[in-house]
Design an enzyme around this catalytic site. Sequence first.
Site, PDB file in Angstrom:
ATOM      1  N   HIS A 570      -2.353 -42.262 -89.574  1.00 54.94           N
ATOM      2  CA  HIS A 570      -2.902 -41.251 -89.537  1.00 54.94           C
ATOM      3  C   HIS A 570      -2.573 -40.501 -88.683  1.00 54.94           C
ATOM      4  CE1 HIS A 570      -5.659 -38.173 -91.519  1.00 54.94           C
ATOM      5  NE2 HIS A 570      -5.555 -37.999 -90.245  1.00 54.94           N
ATOM      6  N   GLU A 571      -3.168 -40.646 -87.106  1.00 48.82           N
ATOM      7  CA  GLU A 571      -2.893 -40.357 -85.990  1.00 48.82           C
ATOM      8  C   GLU A 571      -1.543 -39.940 -85.686  1.00 48.82           C
ATOM      9  OE1 GLU A 571      -5.404 -38.841 -84.801  1.00 48.82           O
ATOM     10  OE2 GLU A 571      -6.601 -39.135 -85.856  1.00 48.82           O
ATOM     11  N   HIS A 574      -0.333 -37.018 -87.529  1.00 50.67           N
ATOM     12  CA  HIS A 574       0.163 -35.690 -86.347  1.00 50.67           C
ATOM     13  C   HIS A 574       0.925 -35.553 -86.041  1.00 50.67           C
ATOM     14  CE1 HIS A 574      -3.682 -34.470 -88.474  1.00 50.67           C
ATOM     15  NE2 HIS A 574      -4.636 -35.560 -88.299  1.00 50.67           N
ATOM     16  N   HIS A 577       4.419 -34.508 -87.382  1.00 54.73           N
ATOM     17  CA  HIS A 577       4.343 -33.643 -87.453  1.00 54.73           C
ATOM     18  C   HIS A 577       5.200 -32.570 -85.893  1.00 54.73           C
ATOM     19  CE1 HIS A 577       2.504 -30.020 -89.337  1.00 54.73           C
ATOM     20  NE2 HIS A 577       3.445 -29.510 -89.429  1.00 54.73           N
TER      21      HIS A 577
END
Length: 790
Positions: A570-571, A574, A577
Amino acid sequence: MLKRLARNNSSPWICSRCLQQSQRQRRFNSTFAATATARDHAPSALYGLSASGKTDDDALRKVFDNASFWESFKRGTSNKKPSGIIGNKYLTHPDGFIDFVTVTIQRCNGVVEKVSRAETIEDFKYMVKDLDKLSDLLCRVIDLADFVRSTHPNRQFQIMAVKAYHTVFQYMNQLNTTPVLYDQLKKASDIPEVFESWTEEERIVARILMEDFARFGIGLDDATRQKLVDLSGEIAEVGSQFVEGMSPETPTLKFESKRLKGLDPNLAKALTKWGETRISTMHHEAQAVLRFVDDAEVRRETYSAVRTAGSSTIARLEKMLKLRAELAQLSGYETFSHMTLENKMAKTPEAVNTFLKALYEDSRPSVLADLHELMELKRGDAHQDNFPNRMNAWDKFYYTQKMLSTMEGAYKQRTADSLSAYFSVGTVLQGISRLFDRLYGVRLVPQETQPGEVWEDGVRRLDVISDTEGHIAVLYCDLFSRPGKTPNPAHFTLRCSREILPAELEEMQHMPHRFSSPIEAATDGMSVSYNASRNSYFQLPTIALICDFSKPSSPRPTLLNIHDVRTLFHEMGHALHSILGRTALQNVSGTRCATDIAELPSVLMEHFAFDPSVLALYARHWDTNAPLPLALLENRLAIDNRNGYSELESQILLAMLDQAYHSNLPLDPAFNSTSVYHNTYTRFASVPEPAGTRWQGFFGHLFGYGATYYSYLFDRAIASRIWKGVFNEGRDGGSLDREKGELYKNEVLRWGGGRDGWVCLAGVLRDGKVGEGGEGAMREVGKWGIDAGK
């Protein structure tokens, strides 16, 4: 206007999911008890890497998993030239913040002066770039100082970072009330020749800045603007008091110890004195009572106490909501929700509610099916005569636990080895790098650091290398636990992408500075890349990934449980992105996008974590190198996701409540947040909420995510659609298909916030129906639904 520059970066990127999961479960990093040293298995040729790539790939695992390799790797640092934190050459010592702030404000003053005296068409053509540069200069200090004050273990660095943060933040607030910046930008936007010369990215940034200027009172008379400033300050103060002062109406419950049958005997003994057991309603023992105690009346009393906030907490919440409603009306908006959503994909609260109701309808059959299974358990419980034909709120945890215990028992009988043995930190990051290489042509390469570059000895630096563009980003991994460190996983963007044009380097040649070249002076000595086709430099995105995994205990590496693996993916979503969203303008780089699309890359990454094709890239036993038995993982995931639809319903209800609280209801003198809470749950909850509860007083996200709590659900629905429609749910090699990865990168990731989110979505899904956005598109996304059982 310049408030925006702290919007996504003045605090660590901690999504609502991360906070919810860290609050529910303090991470437990299991280690497989063995005496053998973690073996160094050679990288397989199947990953398609070059010889140098294979070496980097192997080193990536070793720097996290092999203690002796890491110690040897670090030794190269001592022979290098000293550097400041993350390569910022001002920050070789705590007092370096003083020079950093002084030089930054001098440069900002120069930009303000240039913007203020702009007169010619050419001056106005550069207006957006100049204001974006101003944002970037301020963010460099604010973001890094905020990171250092919360993460650096050295107290003196923390103190100086706090001073730097407040100095520059105060200066930024002065700029926010400087009408000339707004006036000049508006003038530039109104000149057709200027506007037509701007790129789409520049036009978007101009619009964003104009909206933010207007939102914070520029253009209003002095008295009204001052009232806006005062209201904003009061909201921040009351909101902080609300979050920090949350407390229950009844802090402690007392029961005769004989009534707590079912509770763990050791826990019961620790809580019992003279035959009386004391249960704190704010601690884990209350949750244990709801899950394990057989006496339904004890559970009912506990549930009501746990779900009832104190009167002072409710008063602070209602005051914050009323102040927000006043702020919105003073700013010319119907409600706080209208004001907040104006620059989001949703645009209006009506569209948000349309999405939530569509999602509610889609999930309703699955919610009721799960509830039916719990009812069957309750009917079969001979000891229960408490509303036998109705599922009560205080029953759900109890019967869910019974169901999970049955599943856990069967799972443990089939488990010969710990799942965590297949997920060391190094192998998981190696798998993420291999996935990135397959889909996007970028990989993670361990890099030696310079003295002073990292804030703690265990921080690893990974350079992000593109197979076509070379070095494109820097990622610092601070993954292991230490005293005083936050337990919440977080993604910090310490420096954003921004194009540095030759004109800016020319300016630096005429400024006194300590650096060896204009480009070093322009970037504080930090990393850049050169773009030959544009004859310009780009700041490299610089990211810090913070986790709180247990430290490795030599000779074995740190091993992760399923929750931790999902968190790391998940991290890294980020981070991806930020890595691929390398825009020319800082205001829209990477995660600096609309709040309701910001979680898409991270949520989508979770879908890859346990896909069989992706697991084959990394999930191997730390000692034997045996591949993960997929059936073992599937059984574990079935248990973990068993309560998925109940949790989904809860999130939908909270998002609905968030919208109701940020409507015009708080302006009513008779506003009662408890009535609104119960009305929402009476209309939509599958299990009725007992009368008298006031759980809204514990809904802390109302402060930080006011009117945007729906965003995570929205991004889950979008991510699920992309996973199915683009990556084919991993079937037929879809999760590793470069063509599909390039489509997602080119339509979504590379734009950061520099493209309308609906256009990104229509492009990646090749579905023009959603391209226009609006209420109809929001309804369509709600109908896509969320598969909460996976």
